[in-house]
Design a protein around this motif. Structure first.
Motif, short mmCIF file in Angstrom:
data_model
loop_
_atom_site.label_atom_id
_atom_site.label_comp_id
_atom_site.label_asym_id
_atom_site.label_seq_id
_atom_site.Cartn_x
_atom_site.Cartn_y
_atom_site.Cartn_z
N GLN A 47 0.91 -1.12 -0.02
CA GLN A 47 -0.09 0.16 0.07
C GLN A 47 0.83 1.33 -0.12
O GLN A 47 1.70 1.33 0.72
N PRO A 48 0.79 2.31 -0.65
CA PRO A 48 1.27 3.42 -0.58
C PRO A 48 1.18 4.23 0.58
O PRO A 48 0.04 3.98 1.15
N GLU A 49 1.97 4.96 1.01
CA GLU A 49 1.83 5.85 2.32
C GLU A 49 1.84 7.20 1.92
O GLU A 49 3.09 7.62 1.87
N GLU A 50 0.81 8.01 2.32
CA GLU A 50 0.65 9.63 1.89
C GLU A 50 1.35 10.36 3.23
O GLU A 50 1.01 9.67 4.17
N SER A 51 1.94 11.37 3.18
CA SER A 51 2.23 12.18 4.18
C SER A 51 2.17 13.64 3.76
O SER A 51 2.22 14.01 2.62
N GLY A 52 2.32 14.58 4.85
CA GLY A 52 2.42 16.06 4.62
C GLY A 52 1.20 16.94 4.77
O GLY A 52 1.19 18.24 4.48
N GLU A 67 -11.91 25.28 -1.26
CA GLU A 67 -12.27 24.18 -2.05
C GLU A 67 -11.36 23.21 -2.35
O GLU A 67 -11.83 22.22 -2.82
N ASP A 68 -10.11 23.31 -2.13
CA ASP A 68 -9.04 22.35 -2.12
C ASP A 68 -8.96 21.24 -0.77
O ASP A 68 -8.29 20.23 -0.85
N THR A 69 -9.83 21.66 0.16
CA THR A 69 -9.84 21.00 1.27
C THR A 69 -10.46 19.40 0.95
O THR A 69 -11.56 19.27 0.33
N ALA A 70 -9.43 18.46 1.39
CA ALA A 70 -9.89 17.11 0.93
C ALA A 70 -9.13 16.14 1.49
O ALA A 70 -8.01 16.50 2.09
N VAL A 71 -9.48 14.91 1.42
CA VAL A 71 -8.37 13.93 1.79
C VAL A 71 -7.51 13.57 0.51
O VAL A 71 -8.28 13.02 -0.64
N TYR A 72 -6.39 13.50 0.71
CA TYR A 72 -5.70 13.29 -0.94
C TYR A 72 -4.96 11.91 -0.81
O TYR A 72 -4.38 11.57 0.43
N TYR A 73 -5.22 11.23 -1.69
CA TYR A 73 -4.63 9.89 -1.74
C TYR A 73 -3.78 9.52 -3.24
O TYR A 73 -3.83 10.32 -4.19
N CYS A 74 -2.91 8.93 -3.05
CA CYS A 74 -1.99 8.42 -4.11
C CYS A 74 -2.52 6.78 -4.38
O CYS A 74 -2.78 6.15 -3.52
N TRP A 88 -4.26 1.66 -3.22
CA TRP A 88 -4.41 2.92 -2.51
C TRP A 88 -3.90 2.95 -1.27
O TRP A 88 -3.90 2.03 -0.68
N GLY A 89 -3.47 4.24 -0.91
CA GLY A 89 -3.08 4.65 0.40
C GLY A 89 -4.05 5.02 1.15
O GLY A 89 -5.16 5.17 0.54
N LYS A 90 -3.93 5.31 2.52
CA LYS A 90 -4.83 5.69 3.37
C LYS A 90 -5.33 7.17 3.13
O LYS A 90 -6.33 7.45 3.86
N GLY A 91 -4.47 7.93 2.47
CA GLY A 91 -4.85 9.34 2.50
C GLY A 91 -4.36 10.32 3.47
O GLY A 91 -3.87 9.59 4.56
N THR A 92 -3.99 11.46 3.05
CA THR A 92 -3.78 12.52 4.12
C THR A 92 -4.66 13.71 3.97
O THR A 92 -5.00 14.21 2.74
#
Length: 115
Positions: A3-8, A88-95, A105-109
């Protein structure tokens, strides 16, 4: 595969910038086309960028001109540089990536753009 891992992610003021990272361990990383998606509250998940293993990136509406994508194959990492952020860019971001007919899919950040 893994699984990919997002951060930041985090809280940022309108007009600010943030850089997200996505790590995929393993030697296949250099051959993967990587994607960034986001999902805002109450909305469908949308594709915002893609980048080939060689580093050829594409940025899609509605973030074109404000966001950019890059990768460092030596670090098994893909980056999403976000500038001129809007509420409007507020969101969970996934790779994610595809490998042998499966999507990982990653779990998102979470990115929260707010004053």
């Amino acid at each position: 595969q893994v699984q990919p891992e997002e951060s930041g992610g985090g809280l940022v003021q309108p007009g600010g910038s943030l850089r997200l990272s996505c790590v995929v361990p393993g030697s296949i990383f250099t051959s993967l086309r990587m994607y960034w998606y986001r999902q805002a509250p109450g909305k469908d998940r949308e594709l915002i960028t893609s980048i080939s293993g060689a580093g050829d990136g594409n940025v899609y509406d509605p973030v074109r001109g404000r966001f950019s994508v890059s990768r460092d194959n030596a670090k098994n990492t893909v980056y999403l540089q976000m500038s001129s952020l809007k509420p409007e860019d507020t969101a969970v971001y996934y790779c994610n990536y595809d490998w042998r007919d499966k999507t990982y899919w990653g779990k998102g950040t979470l990115v929260n753009v707010s004053a």
